[in-house]
Write a protein that holds these residues in place. Structure first.
Motif, PDB file in Angstrom:
ATOM      1  N   MET A 218       0.829  -1.198   0.000  1.00 40.64           N
ATOM      2  CA  MET A 218       0.000   0.000   0.000  1.00 40.64           C
ATOM      3  C   MET A 218       0.865   1.251   0.000  1.00 40.64           C
ATOM      4  SD  MET A 218      -1.634  -0.569   3.730  1.00 40.64           S
ATOM      5  CE  MET A 218      -0.725  -0.385   5.237  1.00 40.64           C
ATOM      6  N   LEU A 219       0.179   2.367  -0.282  1.00 41.77           N
ATOM      7  CA  LEU A 219       0.866   3.659  -0.254  1.00 41.77           C
ATOM      8  C   LEU A 219       0.298   4.418   0.931  1.00 41.77           C
ATOM      9  CD1 LEU A 219       2.931   5.132  -2.061  1.00 41.77           C
ATOM     10  CD2 LEU A 219       1.005   6.345  -3.079  1.00 41.77           C
ATOM     11  N   THR A 220       1.168   4.854   1.822  1.00 43.64           N
ATOM     12  CA  THR A 220       0.711   5.537   3.033  1.00 43.64           C
ATOM     13  C   THR A 220       1.149   6.993   2.978  1.00 43.64           C
ATOM     14  OG1 THR A 220       0.959   3.493   4.274  1.00 43.64           O
ATOM     15  CG2 THR A 220       0.852   5.536   5.547  1.00 43.64           C
ATOM     16  N   CYS A 221       0.141   7.887   3.173  1.00 40.11           N
ATOM     17  CA  CYS A 221       0.473   9.310   3.125  1.00 40.11           C
ATOM     18  C   CYS A 221       0.153   9.962   4.454  1.00 40.11           C
ATOM     19  CB  CYS A 221      -0.347  10.016   2.036  1.00 40.11           C
ATOM     20  SG  CYS A 221      -0.245   9.233   0.425  1.00 40.11           S
ATOM     21  N   LEU A 222       0.855  11.037   4.750  1.00 34.96           N
ATOM     22  CA  LEU A 222       0.497  11.841   5.917  1.00 34.96           C
ATOM     23  C   LEU A 222      -0.695  12.710   5.541  1.00 34.96           C
ATOM     24  CD1 LEU A 222       3.827  13.141   7.521  1.00 34.96           C
ATOM     25  CD2 LEU A 222       2.480  11.107   8.057  1.00 34.96           C
ATOM     26  N   LYS A 223      -1.687  12.670   6.404  1.00 32.40           N
ATOM     27  CA  LYS A 223      -2.911  13.405   6.082  1.00 32.40           C
ATOM     28  C   LYS A 223      -2.624  14.899   5.915  1.00 32.40           C
ATOM     29  CE  LYS A 223      -7.144  11.927   7.460  1.00 32.40           C
ATOM     30  NZ  LYS A 223      -7.988  11.417   8.568  1.00 32.40           N
ATOM     31  N   GLU A 224      -1.689  15.402   6.690  1.00 34.43           N
ATOM     32  CA  GLU A 224      -1.466  16.846   6.691  1.00 34.43           C
ATOM     33  C   GLU A 224      -1.010  17.403   5.340  1.00 34.43           C
ATOM     34  OE1 GLU A 224       2.544  17.703   8.884  1.00 34.43           O
ATOM     35  OE2 GLU A 224       1.745  15.819   9.653  1.00 34.43           O
ATOM     36  N   HIS A 225      -0.566  16.506   4.443  1.00 34.50           N
ATOM     37  CA  HIS A 225      -0.177  16.995   3.124  1.00 34.50           C
ATOM     38  C   HIS A 225      -1.372  17.173   2.200  1.00 34.50           C
ATOM     39  CE1 HIS A 225       3.907  16.663   4.305  1.00 34.50           C
ATOM     40  NE2 HIS A 225       3.866  15.347   4.430  1.00 34.50           N
ATOM     41  N   GLY A 226      -2.533  16.801   2.686  1.00 33.39           N
ATOM     42  CA  GLY A 226      -3.747  17.053   1.917  1.00 33.39           C
ATOM     43  C   GLY A 226      -3.975  16.111   0.759  1.00 33.39           C
ATOM     44  N   ILE A 227      -3.536  14.894   0.889  1.00 30.67           N
ATOM     45  CA  ILE A 227      -3.796  13.905  -0.172  1.00 30.67           C
ATOM     46  C   ILE A 227      -4.928  13.012   0.311  1.00 30.67           C
ATOM     47  CG2 ILE A 227      -2.842  12.005  -1.507  1.00 30.67           C
ATOM     48  CD1 ILE A 227      -0.073  13.271  -0.906  1.00 30.67           C
TER      49      ILE A 227
ATOM     50  N   SER B 292      -7.227  11.376  -2.202  1.00 30.93           N
ATOM     51  CA  SER B 292      -7.499  10.352  -3.209  1.00 30.93           C
ATOM     52  C   SER B 292      -6.415  10.429  -4.272  1.00 30.93           C
ATOM     53  CB  SER B 292      -8.863  10.605  -3.847  1.00 30.93           C
ATOM     54  OG  SER B 292      -8.775  11.740  -4.689  1.00 30.93           O
ATOM     55  N   PRO B 293      -6.353   9.421  -5.148  1.00 35.50           N
ATOM     56  CA  PRO B 293      -5.323   9.430  -6.194  1.00 35.50           C
ATOM     57  C   PRO B 293      -5.348  10.693  -7.042  1.00 35.50           C
ATOM     58  CG  PRO B 293      -6.317   7.272  -6.057  1.00 35.50           C
ATOM     59  CD  PRO B 293      -7.101   8.148  -5.109  1.00 35.50           C
ATOM     60  N   GLU B 294      -6.483  11.377  -7.127  1.00 38.13           N
ATOM     61  CA  GLU B 294      -6.515  12.605  -7.916  1.00 38.13           C
ATOM     62  C   GLU B 294      -5.599  13.669  -7.336  1.00 38.13           C
ATOM     63  OE1 GLU B 294     -10.204  11.330  -7.252  1.00 38.13           O
ATOM     64  OE2 GLU B 294      -9.072  10.106  -8.685  1.00 38.13           O
ATOM     65  N   ASP B 295      -5.312  13.538  -6.024  1.00 37.29           N
ATOM     66  CA  ASP B 295      -4.509  14.577  -5.368  1.00 37.29           C
ATOM     67  C   ASP B 295      -3.004  14.357  -5.534  1.00 37.29           C
ATOM     68  OD1 ASP B 295      -6.869  15.701  -4.429  1.00 37.29           O
ATOM     69  OD2 ASP B 295      -6.866  14.382  -2.669  1.00 37.29           O
ATOM     70  N   PHE B 296      -2.598  13.236  -6.132  1.00 34.63           N
ATOM     71  CA  PHE B 296      -1.163  12.926  -6.194  1.00 34.63           C
ATOM     72  C   PHE B 296      -0.315  13.976  -6.907  1.00 34.63           C
ATOM     73  CE2 PHE B 296      -1.895   8.074  -5.723  1.00 34.63           C
ATOM     74  CZ  PHE B 296      -1.867   8.210  -4.348  1.00 34.63           C
ATOM     75  N   PRO B 297      -0.799  14.503  -8.042  1.00 35.62           N
ATOM     76  CA  PRO B 297       0.099  15.395  -8.789  1.00 35.62           C
ATOM     77  C   PRO B 297       0.706  16.492  -7.918  1.00 35.62           C
ATOM     78  CG  PRO B 297      -1.793  14.915 -10.115  1.00 35.62           C
ATOM     79  CD  PRO B 297      -2.066  14.310  -8.759  1.00 35.62           C
ATOM     80  N   GLY B 298       1.966  16.731  -8.151  1.00 37.62           N
ATOM     81  CA  GLY B 298       2.664  17.761  -7.390  1.00 37.62           C
ATOM     82  C   GLY B 298       3.267  17.248  -6.100  1.00 37.62           C
ATOM     83  N   HIS B 299       3.024  15.980  -5.799  1.00 36.19           N
ATOM     84  CA  HIS B 299       3.565  15.455  -4.540  1.00 36.19           C
ATOM     85  C   HIS B 299       4.699  14.468  -4.788  1.00 36.19           C
ATOM     86  CE1 HIS B 299       0.652  17.343  -1.859  1.00 36.19           C
ATOM     87  NE2 HIS B 299      -0.259  17.134  -2.822  1.00 36.19           N
TER      88      HIS B 299
ATOM     89  N   LEU C 214      -3.056   9.434   9.103  1.00 35.59           N
ATOM     90  CA  LEU C 214      -2.601   8.813   7.868  1.00 35.59           C
ATOM     91  C   LEU C 214      -3.716   8.589   6.866  1.00 35.59           C
ATOM     92  CD1 LEU C 214      -0.422   6.053   9.566  1.00 35.59           C
ATOM     93  CD2 LEU C 214       0.389   8.192   8.558  1.00 35.59           C
ATOM     94  N   VAL C 215      -3.328   8.563   5.606  1.00 37.62           N
ATOM     95  CA  VAL C 215      -4.230   8.126   4.547  1.00 37.62           C
ATOM     96  C   VAL C 215      -3.559   6.957   3.860  1.00 37.62           C
ATOM     97  CG1 VAL C 215      -5.429   8.803   2.437  1.00 37.62           C
ATOM     98  CG2 VAL C 215      -4.940  10.505   4.200  1.00 37.62           C
ATOM     99  N   VAL C 216      -4.256   5.815   3.722  1.00 36.85           N
ATOM    100  CA  VAL C 216      -3.617   4.681   3.068  1.00 36.85           C
ATOM    101  C   VAL C 216      -4.369   4.262   1.814  1.00 36.85           C
ATOM    102  CG1 VAL C 216      -2.588   3.758   5.153  1.00 36.85           C
ATOM    103  CG2 VAL C 216      -4.855   3.012   4.489  1.00 36.85           C
ATOM    104  N   PHE C 217      -3.593   3.903   0.800  1.00 39.85           N
ATOM    105  CA  PHE C 217      -4.167   3.377  -0.444  1.00 39.85           C
ATOM    106  C   PHE C 217      -3.660   1.961  -0.627  1.00 39.85           C
ATOM    107  CE2 PHE C 217      -3.502   7.933  -0.878  1.00 39.85           C
ATOM    108  CZ  PHE C 217      -4.754   8.381  -1.267  1.00 39.85           C
TER     109      PHE C 217
END
Ligand SMILES: Nc1ncnc2c1ncn2[C@@H]1O[C@H](COP(=O)(O)OP(=O)(O)OP(=O)(O)O)[C@@H](O)[C@H]1O
Ligand SMILES: Nc1ncnc2c1ncn2[C@@H]1O[C@H](COP(=O)(O)OP(=O)(O)OP(=O)(O)O)[C@@H](O)[C@H]1O
Ligand SMILES: Cc1ncc(C[n+]2csc(CCO)c2C)c(N)n1
Ligand SMILES: [Mg+2]
Ligand SMILES: [Mg+2]
Lengths: 272, 307, 297, 312, 272
Positions: free
Chosen positions: B88-97, B99-106, B178-181
């Motif tokens: 899985m891909l784990t993101c920190l929520k504070e970066h504002g991601i 859903s996958p649509e939010d990936f660009p720029g990160h 966290l946000v996990v995909f």
């Protein structure tokens, strides 16, 4: 001194001023198998403008004593002053020109570069450096070798280069440790004359180690005879020779007498 | 007893519990096998070990196995104890991601060494450039730990459900931070931790027999491990030469791994294989593999083993 | 021991800088955590937190010290697998891992030094070797060993060599080079006159070697031995990375996989201490030998 | 002919010349008896060595170049032969020809990696590290206290294995080339420092005494005597550290890098079994490293021409 | 040679046998700024048992010529044979004992160890080594310094140690490059006598570089005068002095005549 340097002719020996005063100087080296007494109770006065030769069997402490004067070695006993100061203070006042027993040229500098070394350190300007280097190279007959490296010179040439290095600047006290050892008679005579002329011109005080009795007698105002184990002074001879010394003075009666006395002193030291 | 060497894909941990259990509980011995388990590590490519002859069978992920096959390594999947993917891909929520649509720029961090292939496939499926250009994402190589995520050198990082995710939690973050995909959820999951051997080995009936017994015993080990996760974790700890593993972490890892092996009897499901191949083939300009692989798996062993 | 004062001073300075660094580097995480929890940190709280994190960017000196103590003495005396309870060294203790690394280091050092000296002798005495080998010895050292270490191990494994030897070979690979360079320089250090003297005796190549070149090379030899033994240790550690079967290298990496910063640093210090001791031993031998040869003045 | 004879004892050459017939043939035959392929390899090796010894017996600038080139070419031929004769899988050891093909195929990747690793990482670290070490050596040169304290501690720090330091540097300085430079600095600082400190002590008593009689100041002695005399040592350090710098930068990339760089490529391509690319990078590293070393060695020859080891 | 060595008294000079034959020997060094012609067209014959002195201004090629004889330098022109072979073959037959212009002691060996070096190389047994070391140390008056390291000795003592090293073994040809340069007159006289006695006893052929005209005349059967740039031989003087030479022969008419001729030759060389 500035004033003296300009005067030519008679050497400026003013026996009144003492330059080197040694009293009871001892020096012991600690080695892996016991101490070596290199100097023992050495008393000596050298006046301003004197030319003092040291002569004695090898290992008797001539080099060691010269090194003490130049503050390269510290006596383990007795007192030693130079110009009324400690040898180290005199050293810092740049009182010394020293010619070592081995040439000791820096291998990464050419002959010219080696001679220029003290001049650079003492802050002579470029023009003065070039002029002096040329002059002393001429003096020791090495003109044309300025650009060579030390290992490209013969032993005697290296020694002459090291003499030139010590003569390039104006030290009041010149200490020379067997400077002419590797030179032939003709060059030696020539350099002896040059040295006397220089001495006469500048009034330097000179300490000179040699193994040649005629050389010592020819050059000196005072001859110090040493003997070994432990190194001490056995005789100090004030030369009766006049200041003006053509080469043929070596055939004079006084000369032969002094030489004889030195030889006797030496022989006594060897027997000791 | 017949000698057999297994090369793991990674260091000794509960991810490989089934094999250690089979060894410790004597399942291999029962099959008259003398099994040596070689732990892996960074920079050890199990395929090299296999082809070099220092191992007879190895654990690997299908994407990198297929990539190796394309590079001329004739390796074949003989069993698939892992049914599902733990990637899985784990993101920190504070970066504002969100859903996958939010990936660009990160910046997304992943392990490389073949492990980056699923992520690249995913990104190309999403249509994102991966070179950091406008409208795309930046992919950053990270090492096999989660520090870059914690220290915000990357905004999302590849994690395994059974390992790195919990390291993030242990470090002091909570699920809410966290946000996990999960790759499973995104429909891009690829097969992990299968058993592979060489075509040469499969041509040798004696070796086929050995491998059959090996797979049978290994699956027994896996089922034992699923049922006794704590005991399995203890066994793994005993086999860890580095002494670095902790009990709590391995027990938790075992219970998570059990979820991934749960649906498998050891036989590869061809549908899963095809799905993996589709994911890999579809990855845009620079696909991981260029053509549909033939003969990359066989049921020969599992058919024999599971009867 | 007259070095003790200066060393302690320098160490004290380093510890102070280290503490300051730990606070600085770890502050971000503490602040983040506080922000996530919605609390405000006082300076004092922050400092105390930065010095006691579980996964610090830079662990505080005392954390490393505690870890070192735990993973040596405490583990062996009280641990379930420790020496006291199990009768053998624990695989969780740095003593065990240090010993594994040390044995590979020493074997590699012996091989590397031997090979290095032989190669140097070859280079100095054989024209063809001088001209052709040296550039390749240099090139060999520009190959990142970490890159080929796994391959070396795989290849050696496939021909049935495993265990200590592959590590030792990598360690030898790293240590032979300083020895070659130093020895070549040392064997060539006699000056022209010293060589000429032997020529007049018509000394054989072997005599020139034993009586002139070898003694003259001793200062260079020992200087490179110091470098070589440290390089050996690095080699052994590098060799332990791909095969996670114990040793300080394996320990180092495993620590990183599980984010156990203190464990990494403890292993790091154990390695450095080992190196320091080894270099120190070489230094003592150097001083003894050179003094006996009358070359230490 | 001067004392060269002693330098290159004739024994080895003679061995090759006198027993030039029997010994090699015996080797080849016995090797071929064990295994025909081995026999061929041994034959090529001995043949090439014989040619090399012959070339090396002529001292001309062209032979100085030809000998190592021939030696290297021999190694390559042997490698190629071994791979082909023994059918070594390319995923374990690719043949030189395959590596060369790969190098020709992807020069842009290799160039980009080279720039990232060597020019940004290694070179900057090398310059900073060597500069800092020399300055530090001069700074602590006057303080025996600092030397006694710093050098042992410095040895300790230098002994920290790079594989442990690199991840930490990546953590501190991020993934870019800066962390690589930092690793390089740490790796080369102390070898360089130790060499320089050693070099600053390497003057002869008489040379120092001379300076004393001039009552030369500290800086004068430093620039006119001690630094020149230290040059052989300093260059020793500079040479050793060239290879360290390159290795350091590459290895550091194993522990964190952007998705390019020689270390990155090497460490990740193995996983994809692109062994040709891995070896292509290694070849580039070796070539660049040798050039780097050679450049410094050339500089050394120019600066320390006076040293006996350079006068030959 | 074995037979000759046992005979005492008259030196075994048999002028018939030629030991060194040089004809048209040239040597040019290539240096950074152009070639240096160190030797130019040197013709010389040295017979077995002769004592040949080389004298000339510093840099005239004395050392270079001695090095050519000993196969330490290869002439760039002309022919040079030693005992009918090439110098290099003679070297390999261990024909030479060589005393260098600088002492060149190995710093890691004690004085005793340095003297033992050639003995070890030539395979003398332990007892013979000890006996010879003691004997030559006595000869150069360094008994008691066996255990010291070179840097603990004065310049002259080092030079004597290096002489002892060359005398410790039985070479037929003794080449000495200013061996007594750093010694005082008394020691020098003593060593001169010792050397003559040794020569008489062993019948060695001796090549001897010196800067001292009396020394050259006192010791030699043949005196070679050289002049520099390029280095060549300007005069070869066969000594009319008898084989038996007490020290006071130096006051004899023949002696003074020969010395005069040497001095003239030297002077001419300097003017050149
Ligand atoms: N290695 C060398 N490279 C270049 N030139 C040299 C070399 N060795 C000697 N020379 C030159 O050759 C000439 C003769 O030197 P040599 O050493 O033979 O003189 P010498 O007669 O022994 O003098 P001295 O009495 O001063 O020892 C000198 O001009 C010297 O500069
Ligand atoms: N560094 C040293 N360590 C130990 N002993 C030394 C040292 N330097 C000199 N000596 C000893 O001191 C004594 C005097 O040495 P010095 O060099 O002063 O003699 P010298 O009179 O100059 O002799 P020479 O005419 O041979 O040069 C000698 O016995 C020597 O062995
Ligand atoms: C050689 C190799 N190294 C790392 C991984 C990545 N990886 C896969 S499973 C796993 C364990 C997770 O805790 C990790 C790190 C890999 N696949 N192969
Ligand atoms: Mg003296
Ligand atoms: Mg000479």
């Amino acid at each position: 001194m500035g004033a003296l340097r300009d005067v030519t002719g008679e050497p400026m020996t003013q026996m009144g001023e003492t330059v080197v005063a040694a009293s009871g100087v001892d020096l012991t080296f600690e080695t892996n198998d016991g101490p070596v007494h290199a100097l023992k109770g050495v008393d000596l006065e050298i006046g301003k403008g004197e030319f003092v030769s040291f002569i004695g069997p090898s290992g008797c402490g001539k080099t060691t004593f010269l090194r003490c004067i130049a503050a390269l070695e510290t006596p383990t006993g007795g007192t030693l002053t130079v110009n009324g100061m400690s040898p180290d203070e005199a050293r810092r006042a740049r009182a010394y020109g020293y010619v070592f027993q081995a040439a000791g040229l820096y291998p990464w500098r050419t002959i010219g570069g080696n001679i220029r070394l003290p001049l650079e350190i003492m802050g002579y300007d470029k023009a003065a450096q070039a002029e002096r280097v040329a002059r002393v190279l001429e003096l020791v007959d090495l003109a044309g070798f300025e650009k060579k490296y030390p290992w490209q010179l013969s032993g005697g040439m290296q020694q002459r280069a090291s003499i030139a290095r010590a003569l390039a600047f104006d030290a009041d006290i010149l200490l020379m440790d067997e400077p002419f050892g590797a030179l032939d008679e003709i060059v030696r005579d020539h350099l002896n004359e040059q040295l006397l002329a220089l001495w006469a011109r500048t009034g330097k005080t000179i300490g000179f180690v040699t193994h040649s009795i005629p050389e010592a007698v020819y050059l000196s105002t005072k001859i110090v005879v040493m003997s070994p184990r432990p190194g001490r002074i056995t005789d100090v001879i004030e030369s009766p020779l006049p200041k003006e010394r053509p080469l043929d003075i070596r055939d004079s009666k006084e000369f032969i007498e002094v030489a004889h006395r030195v030889r006797e002193g030496l022989r006594a030291g060897h027997e000791a | 007893a017949d000698d057999l060497t297994l090369q793991l894909k990674w260091v000794t941990q509960a991810q490989f519990a089934g094999y250690y259990v089979a060894l410790e509980e004597g399942f291999y011995e029962d099959e008259d096998l003398n099994v040596t388990i070689k732990p892996g590590g960074p920079d050890i490519a199990p395929v090299q070990v296999l082809l070099g002859g220092a191992a007879d069978v190895m654990v690997d992920w299908l994407p990198s196995a297929l990539a190796a096959r394309e590079n001329g390594a004739p390796i074949v999947n003989i069993a698939q104890p892992f049914k599902s993917s733990g990637l899985m891909l784990t993101c920190l929520k504070e970066h504002g991601i969100e859903s996958p649509e939010d990936f660009p720029g990160h910046t997304l961090g992943t392990w490389f060494f073949g492990n980056e292939l699923p992520l690249y496939s995913w990104m190309s499926k999403l249509g994102y450039a991966t070179d950091g250009s406008e409208g795309g994402v930046t992919i950053q190589k990270i090492n096999f730990n989660v520090d870059p995520l914690l220290q915000k050198q990357v905004e999302c990082a590849t994690t395994m459900t059974y390992n790195e995710y919990w390291q993030v939690i242990d470090a002091g973050l909570t699920e809410d931070d966290l946000v996990v995909f999960k790759y499973e959820d995104q429909g891009i999951s690829t097969l992990e931790d299968g058993l592979y051997t060489t075509e040469e080995n499969l041509a040798d009936p004696e070796m086929v027999d050995k491998l059959t017994r090996f797979v049978r015993a290994s699956m027994k080990g896996w089922k034992y491990a699923e049922e006794n996760p704590d005991a399995a974790a203890e066994i793994v700890l005993d086999y860890d030469d580095t002494g670095a593993q902790t009990e709590a972490h391995q027990k938790r890892m075992m219970s998570e791994v059990a979820k991934l092996t749960a649906g498998s009897n050891g036989a590869l499901d061809p549908a899963d294989f095809d799905r993996t191949v589709d994911v890999l083939l579809s990855s845009g300009a620079d696909p991981v593999i260029t053509s549909k692989p033939e003969g990359a798996w066989t049921h020969e062993i599992t058919d024999a083993a599971l009867n | 021991m007259r070095n003790l004062g200066p060393i302690l001073t320098v160490v004290a300075a380093i510890v102070v800088i280290w503490y300051a660094g730990a606070v600085g580097l770890n502050a971000a995480w503490s602040k983040d955590q506080a922000a996530r929890a919605g609390v405000e940190l006082s300076f004092g709280e922050m400092v105390s937190q930065t010095l006691s994190q579980d996964r610090p960017k830079l662990p505080a000196p005392h954390q490393v010290a505690v870890e070192l103590w735990q993973s040596t003495w405490v583990e062996e005396t009280q641990g379930r697998r420790g020496l006291v309870r199990s009768g053998s060294l624990s695989n969780r203790s740095l003593v065990y891992h240090g010993w594994l690394t040390l044995s590979a280091t020493l074997l590699g050092f012996a091989i590397g030094t031997g090979a290095g000296v032989l190669l140097a002798v070859g280079i100095v005495y054989n024209r063809a070797m001088d001209m052709s080998v040296m550039p390749w010895a240099i090139a060999s050292q520009t190959i990142p060993i970490l890159a080929i270490a796994p391959m070396i191990i795989v290849v050696l494994n496939s021909i049935g060599i495993s265990g200590l030897l592959p590590k030792a070979i990598i360690s030898a690979y790293l240590s032979f080079f300083p020895v070659v360079v130093g020895m070549v320089k040392g064997l060539r250090s006699p000056d022209a006159m010293q060589l000429d003297l032997l020529r007049t005796y018509s000394a054989s190549g072997g005599q020139a070697f034993w009586k002139l070149r070898l003694p003259a090379s001793m200062p260079y030899f020992f200087a490179s031995l110091k470098v070589a033994i440290a390089a050996s240790l690095v080699g052994a550690i590098v060799g332990e990375l791909p095969v996670q079967q114990g040793g300080l290298g394996a320990r180092l990496l495993a620590g990183s996989y599980y984010g156990q910063t203190a464990q990494i640093w403890a292993a790091l210090f154990a390695a450095a201490a080992l190196a320091a001791v080894l270099v120190g031993i070489v230094g003592v031998i150097q001083r003894r030998t050179l003094t006996r040869m009358g070359m230490a003045r | 002919m001067s004392y060269r004879d002693l330098k290159y004892g004739r024994t080895a050459d003679m061995l090759l010349r006198m027993d030039g017939i029997f010994l090699p043939i015996a080797c080849v035959v016995s090797a071929g008896w064990i295994d025909p392929s081995l026999g061929m390899i041994v034959a090529v090796w001995l043949g090439a060595w014989w040619v090399n010894a012959w070339i090396a017996s002529y001292d001309m600038s062209i032979t100085r170049l030809a000998a190592p080139v021939l030696f290297g070419a021999t190694l390559l031929v042997l490698w190629e032969m071994a791979v082909r004769l023994y059918n070594i899988p390319s995923v374990i050891l690719p043949a030189p020809s395959a590596i060369a093909a790969r190098m020709a195929a992807s020069p842009d990747i290799l160039w980009a990696d080279l720039v990232q690793t060597v020019f940004k990482g290694a070179l900057s670290g090398y310059l900073i590290g060597c500069g800092a070490a020399v300055l530090t050596a001069i700074a602590i040169d006057r303080s025996p206290f600092l030397q006694r304290g710093l050098l042992p501690v410095g040895n300790f720090v230098a002994a920290l294995p790079i594989v442990g330091v690199a991840p930490i540097m990546v953590m501190w300085f991020n993934f870019g080339w800066e962390s690589k430079a930092a690793v390089v600095v740490i790796m080369i600082f102390f070898p360089m420092l130790v060499n320089t400190v050693e070099g600053l002590k390497a003057t002869e008593a008489m040379q120092r005494d001379l300076m004393k009689t001039y009552s030369a100041g500290y800086w004068q002695t430093l620039f006119k005597l001690r630094l020149p005399a230290a040059m052989p040592f300093i260059f020793n350090g500079l040479k050793i550290t060239t290879t360290l710098a390159l290795i350091g930068a590459i290895v550091a990339e194993f522990f964190g890098s952007p998705v390019l760089g020689m270390g990155f490529r090497i460490s990740t391509s193995i996983g994809l079994l692109e062994l040709e690319l891995v070896w292509a990078e290694i070849v580039v590293a070796a070539v660049v490293g040798s050039m780097f070393y050679g450049g410094v060695a050339l500089l050394e020859r120019m600066v320390t021409f006076w040293h006996p080891s350079q006068r030959g």
